[in-house]
Structure formats: C-alpha cells, structure tokens
Scaffold this active site. Structure first.
Site, PDB file in Angstrom:
ATOM      1  N   PRO A   1       0.833  -1.210   0.000  1.00 57.87           N
ATOM      2  CA  PRO A   1       0.000   0.000   0.000  1.00 57.87           C
ATOM      3  C   PRO A   1       0.866   1.259   0.000  1.00 57.87           C
ATOM      4  O   PRO A   1       1.928   1.273   0.631  1.00 57.87           O
ATOM      5  CB  PRO A   1      -0.809  -0.114   1.295  1.00 57.87           C
TER       6      PRO A   1
ATOM      7  N   ASP B 130      14.873   4.413   2.292  1.00 57.77           N
ATOM      8  CA  ASP B 130      13.878   3.672   1.493  1.00 57.77           C
ATOM      9  C   ASP B 130      14.422   3.347   0.110  1.00 57.77           C
ATOM     10  O   ASP B 130      14.290   2.217  -0.373  1.00 57.77           O
ATOM     11  CB  ASP B 130      12.583   4.493   1.350  1.00 57.77           C
TER      12      ASP B 130
END
Ligand code: MEV
Length: 308
Positions: free
Chosen positions: A95, A146
């Site tokens: 998500p 990330d």
C-alpha cells in the site's frame, strides 16, 4: 520484469533523517515495472489507475490530478540524457502512504525498467541515487533509507554518511505487518520531528541517542538470532516514537493486540502518524496467530518472513 523492494524499518526511523543509523529489512513485496516502446515518456501505475506524463513543474495534464507523481517521474527521467520514448507499466504490491517504502520501490522499479529497455547498466548505489531524486519530490527531506533498501534488498544498517551495510541474520524473522488504514504522511511527520528538534534539541537528541542504542543492540540481536531481545527492543523503540508524537491510538491498539496475541514485540514502522505497524513472532505458527488478531481489527495484515 524490473523490481524494487518495499521495506520495513525494524529500528531507528526518524533518527536516520538526522544522521543516526537505522536497521531495515526489505520485503519480497514492492513494485514491478516493464517498459514498452511509445511515442513519448509515459508512466502507468496500478492499482492507482493513473497514466501520466512527466512534468518538471508539476503541471497537471488533462484528466490527471497527480502533480507529485508527474514531478517525481520527471526527476527520474533527469537521469537520462534524453527523455526515453517509453511507456512504463508499473504495479505497486504494497500500500502507498503506509510506511512500507512504496514510493521508493516504485521509483527503483521504474529506473530498472527504463535501464533494461535502453540497455543502460547501473549498479544498486546509482539506482538508489536516481530513485532518491523522486523520493525528494514525494517526501521533502528523506534520509535515503527507502531508496537504498528498495535497490539493495536484504537486511541492512543504513546511515546517511555510510549508506547500506548488510547485516547477517542468524535466523529468520517471522514478522507480521498490519496496516492501520490511516494514511500517514512521512513528509508531515518528518517536518514535525524537525520542528521538535529545533524547539527542544536537548530532549530530541536524547531520544535519538536512545534510538541509536536500540539500533546497535538490535544489530547484535539479529546476528545472534535473539528474537526475545529483538521483541523487547521493538517495544522500547515504540516508546521513543510515542515520545515524538508519531503514534496514533489505532497504531497503539494494534501493537497491544499483537502482543496480547503472543507477539514478542511490536512498533509502528516508517513515518508513523498512521501507516503500518510490525510485530515480531516467535515462529510462523505464532505469526499466524498474530496475523489473525490484527486482521480482526484491520484487514490486509500479512506475514513477511525475513530470511537470512
Ligand atoms: C523512512 O521509511 C522513515 C523515515 O525515517 C523517513 C526517512 O528516513 O526518510 C521517517
């Protein structure tokens, strides 16, 4: 098919923005992408159902409402001498806005798809650097963890100064990831922590010191396969994140439910203010128990076994 990993931060989110280390684990979910010949650069993203052209100033084209995505795509294309005449079809399998590194996974998958179609050879470090340009568009002042994890995979220590340092796991980590259903904005939570740091540097640096000690001990526990210690460190890390006002009632309830269902520890993961939490279980059977408890509260909890 090109791929970028999603990730969970095991320990040290937010401190990592301010130069401290974090421990992160890549997920086998993330984003995949494939590039096809076209008459101009295009990016399609599922399951968002969007198809956009790049725009350096973020102008929305007709029928789109995706200024950030258009600017991020332009940032990725700035790594190529000419705009590639390619249509990239991408699919996110984590998500978005959930703290699972979806945007970085998407950027890495897009760069790798473009590179594959153009015959460009680029190492993981360079792929992460290019993806980081898009991350800045999405998140303002991201640490780079990330993008690095999306490109490298595995389990690693990350700091701004030293980049990715792989960590060798002694045993698999049966993690359960629960999505609170609340959209967290990493941009906003990172800005909030920066404001707190400015207002009260002594207090916030002490919290970062605590997080750094947890990261150091977490690395040792991962290398020793000490799952109980890892669980306790997660609980401690969560307390520090609460002190920075990054948790929500929902995330707290989910962490509590996971521990009541037998998890060794639980914490929010990523930017917080919503998004996801993770729980560590003793083994896969225990993880199923925790997953069931979380699914009763919020759908889509999944088991992510991180293997050595
Ligand atoms: C990254 O997933 C979470 C934060 O540490 C932001 C960053 O490192 O860029 C909150």
């Amino acid at each position: 098919m090109a791929f970028g990993h999603g990730k969970v931060i095991l320990f040290g989110e937010h401190g990592v923005v301010h130069g401290r280390p974090a421990l992160a684990a890549a997920l086998s979910r993330g984003a995949r992408a494939e590039a096809h010949p076209a008459d101009r650069p295009l990016l399609e993203v599922e399951p968002w159902g969007v198809a956009i052209e790049p725009s350096a100033d973020g102008d929305d084209g007709p029928g789109t409402d995706n200024a950030g995505l258009r600017r991020a795509f332009a940032a990725l294309l700035s790594g190529y001498p000419e705009p590639p005449q390619l249509r990239v079809a991408a699919e996110l399998t984590v998500p978005g806005g959930a703290g699972l590194g979806g945007s970085a996974a998407l950027s890495v998958a897009v760069v790798r798809a473009l590179d594959a179609a153009l015959g460009v050879e680029r190492g993981n470090v360079e792929v992460a650097e290019l993806a980081q340009r898009a991350e800045k568009v999405f998140h303002g002042n991201p640490s780079g963890v990330d993008a690095a994890m999306a490109a490298h995979g595995g389990v690693a220590l990350f700091s701004k100064a030293r980049g990715v340092r792989p960590v060798r796991l002694a045993t698999a980590l049966p993690l359960v990831v629960g999505y609170s259903g609340e959209q967290g904005s990493t941009k906003k939570t990172v800005a909030s922590v920066a404001r707190q740091l400015q207002r009260d540097p002594g207090r916030v640096e002490k919290i970062f010191d605590g997080m750094e000690a947890i990261v150091d001990n977490g690395k040792l526990a991962l290398e020793a396969g000490a799952l109980e210690d890892l669980g306790q460190l997660m609980v401690l890390n969560q307390k520090l994140l609460v002190a920075l006002m990054l948790s929500t009632t929902r995330l707290e309830e989910m962490c509590r439910a996971a521990i009541d269902a037998g998890a060794l520890g639980a914490k929010l993961t990523g930017g917080g203010g919503g998004g996801c939490m993770i729980a560590l279980a003793r083994d896969l059977k225990a993880a199923e128990h925790v997953q069931a408890a979380l699914t009763a509260m919020a759908p889509d909890a999944f088991i992510a076994e991180v293997t050595p």
